[in-house]
Design a protein around this motif. Structure first.
Motif, PDB file in Angstrom:
ATOM      1  N   MET A   1       0.846  -1.194   0.000  1.00 36.06           N
ATOM      2  CA  MET A   1       0.000   0.000   0.000  1.00 36.06           C
ATOM      3  C   MET A   1       0.879   1.241   0.000  1.00 36.06           C
ATOM      4  O   MET A   1       1.812   1.357   0.811  1.00 36.06           O
ATOM      5  N   VAL A   2       0.598   2.165  -0.914  1.00 39.29           N
ATOM      6  CA  VAL A   2       1.421   3.370  -1.030  1.00 39.29           C
ATOM      7  C   VAL A   2       0.554   4.618  -0.891  1.00 39.29           C
ATOM      8  O   VAL A   2      -0.656   4.595  -1.118  1.00 39.29           O
ATOM      9  N   THR A   3       1.224   5.704  -0.527  1.00 37.70           N
ATOM     10  CA  THR A   3       0.606   7.023  -0.452  1.00 37.70           C
ATOM     11  C   THR A   3       1.026   7.819  -1.672  1.00 37.70           C
ATOM     12  O   THR A   3       2.221   7.888  -1.988  1.00 37.70           O
ATOM     13  N   LEU A   4       0.058   8.428  -2.363  1.00 34.75           N
ATOM     14  CA  LEU A   4       0.366   9.322  -3.470  1.00 34.75           C
ATOM     15  C   LEU A   4       0.321  10.762  -2.983  1.00 34.75           C
ATOM     16  O   LEU A   4      -0.672  11.196  -2.395  1.00 34.75           O
ATOM     17  N   VAL A   5       1.396  11.486  -3.215  1.00 37.47           N
ATOM     18  CA  VAL A   5       1.430  12.937  -2.995  1.00 37.47           C
ATOM     19  C   VAL A   5       1.500  13.557  -4.381  1.00 37.47           C
ATOM     20  O   VAL A   5       2.398  13.240  -5.166  1.00 37.47           O
ATOM     21  N   VAL A   6       0.558  14.449  -4.695  1.00 33.85           N
ATOM     22  CA  VAL A   6       0.404  14.925  -6.069  1.00 33.85           C
ATOM     23  C   VAL A   6       0.627  16.431  -6.124  1.00 33.85           C
ATOM     24  O   VAL A   6       0.035  17.193  -5.345  1.00 33.85           O
ATOM     25  N   ALA A   7       1.470  16.851  -7.078  1.00 29.57           N
ATOM     26  CA  ALA A   7       1.760  18.274  -7.272  1.00 29.57           C
ATOM     27  C   ALA A   7       1.708  18.597  -8.754  1.00 29.57           C
ATOM     28  O   ALA A   7       1.904  17.735  -9.607  1.00 29.57           O
ATOM     29  N   THR A   8       1.449  19.866  -9.068  1.00 24.85           N
ATOM     30  CA  THR A   8       1.455  20.326 -10.452  1.00 24.85           C
ATOM     31  C   THR A   8       2.461  21.453 -10.629  1.00 24.85           C
ATOM     32  O   THR A   8       2.592  22.328  -9.761  1.00 24.85           O
ATOM     33  N   THR A   9       3.151  21.436 -11.759  1.00 22.65           N
ATOM     34  CA  THR A   9       4.146  22.463 -12.059  1.00 22.65           C
ATOM     35  C   THR A   9       3.497  23.793 -12.412  1.00 22.65           C
ATOM     36  O   THR A   9       4.173  24.824 -12.471  1.00 22.65           O
ATOM     37  N   THR A  10       2.185  23.797 -12.658  1.00 19.60           N
ATOM     38  CA  THR A  10       1.494  25.036 -13.046  1.00 19.60           C
ATOM     39  C   THR A  10       1.166  25.925 -11.858  1.00 19.60           C
ATOM     40  O   THR A  10       0.647  27.023 -12.039  1.00 19.60           O
ATOM     41  N   ASP A  11       1.473  25.474 -10.649  1.00 18.53           N
ATOM     42  CA  ASP A  11       1.047  26.163  -9.436  1.00 18.53           C
ATOM     43  C   ASP A  11       2.220  26.227  -8.461  1.00 18.53           C
ATOM     44  O   ASP A  11       2.680  25.204  -7.973  1.00 18.53           O
ATOM     45  N   PRO A  12       2.731  27.424  -8.157  1.00 14.14           N
ATOM     46  CA  PRO A  12       3.876  27.517  -7.243  1.00 14.14           C
ATOM     47  C   PRO A  12       3.564  27.003  -5.835  1.00 14.14           C
ATOM     48  O   PRO A  12       4.468  26.508  -5.155  1.00 14.14           O
ATOM     49  N   ALA A  13       2.315  27.104  -5.396  1.00 12.75           N
ATOM     50  CA  ALA A  13       1.946  26.614  -4.066  1.00 12.75           C
ATOM     51  C   ALA A  13       1.868  25.100  -4.026  1.00 12.75           C
ATOM     52  O   ALA A  13       1.757  24.513  -2.954  1.00 12.75           O
TER      53      ALA A  13
END
Length: 319
Positions: A1-13
């Motif tokens: 079982m894994v945890t996904l942490v998701v980020a986008t390059t379009t958003d500095p925050a």
């Protein structure tokens, strides 16, 4: 079982906390989505950090797509994002997602599917308290408000989900000290530094009471007063806009809930069911922001919760 942490390059925050997290030890390049070259991944123990180049609320079913790509089962999803507010006040926020008040045929303005409420991530309550401590130790308080938000927006997910956001203007979205605090929240909260993870739900101890917030403004101040106490778990938080109720325009003081139109019942039911699934073995207790309702609204909601056999709690009922 894994945890996904998701980020986008379009958003500095979103991308700045992700970069701060990747600067900590133990990360390695992970699998890539062959048909979606704009999604990259990094691994660290049981955590998978995904970076993409799209609007964060539009990437539906990332959990299922990851499972199909890798064969790994996804336990939870944590999204990093910016927060906007009319007040422009600096803030660090945590919240569940969904648009349970929308009906079929409606177009969600910020992702998700009408009538859907994601499973709320059990870490929301414990991480709000941890976030406040970390932000205080890094001198972001009182400049930044540390707060919950009501349930809102997408993307569509199938596993327990939460959003962590930096607000509320571009000046603050780019703040490196805020990004570092969010990175530390994830680092410590998931136990990547060697300590115990924070907010793992078991349902087997005596502190198994889960708050289902009903009513109030977007930042749920009266629910917040309870959640900031140790040991309180948080399910969905339905602000007033997520409880559309049509005024029956009746002179009767007591109004039967069956006479009240709108999608408020569907919103409560979808949020309740998602909260039950996220907290197996938990005691779900509704907390009403009484001052936010007119008498006919409160009577209808109280009656409907009774039909669902859901207890309405006072603050002391959660401790």
């Amino acid at each position: 079982m894994v945890t996904l942490v998701v980020a986008t390059t379009t958003d500095p925050a979103s991308i700045n906390p992700a970069k701060a997290l990747l600067a900590m030890p133990g990360w390695h390049p992970g699998p890539s989505f062959k048909e979606e070259e704009n999604i990259r991944s990094f691994t660290n123990e049981g955590v998978r950090l995904l970076q993409h180049d799209n609007f964060i609320v539009n990437e539906d079913n990332l959990d299922l797509r990851w499972e199909q790509l890798t064969g790994e089962s996804v336990h939870e999803i944590i999204f990093l994002s910016k927060h906007t507010a009319v007040s422009n006040r600096p803030a660090l926020t945590v919240h569940p997602i969904g648009v349970p008040h929308l009906k079929e045929g409606d177009v969600p303005p910020q992702g998700g599917k009408p009538g859907w409420a994601a499973l709320p991530n059990p870490r929301i309550g414990p991480w709000l308290r941890l976030l406040k401590n970390i932000a205080f130790s890094h001198n972001l308080v009182p400049e930044f408000e540390i707060t919950l938000e009501g349930t809102h927006h997408g993307p569509f997910t199938n596993k327990p989900t939460m959003f962590i956001e930096i607000g509320s203007t571009e000046e603050y979205w780019k703040r490196q000290d805020a990004a570092q605090v969010i990175a530390l929240l994830i680092w410590e909260g998931l136990g990547l530094g060697g300590g115990a993870a924070v907010g793992n739900w078991s349902g087997e101890n005596d502190k198994n009471k889960v708050l289902l917030g009903i009513g109030g403004g977007h930042y749920a101040p009266r629910h917040m007063d309870i959640v900031l106490k140790d040991g309180v778990w948080v399910g969905h938080l339905l602000s007033g806009y997520s409880l559309p109720m049509e005024d029956p325009n009746l002179s009767k003081v007591e109004t039967n809930s069956k006479e009240i139109g709108g999608t408020w019942k569907e919103s409560i039911k979808a949020s309740l069911e998602a909260t039950k699934l996220a907290f197996p073995g938990g005691e779900i207790i509704a907390h009403l922001d009484h001052k936010s309702f007119k008498s006919w609204q409160k009577n209808a909601i109280t009656g409907f919760l009774g039909e669902l056999n859901i207890k309405i709690g006072k603050p002391n009922d959660f401790y």
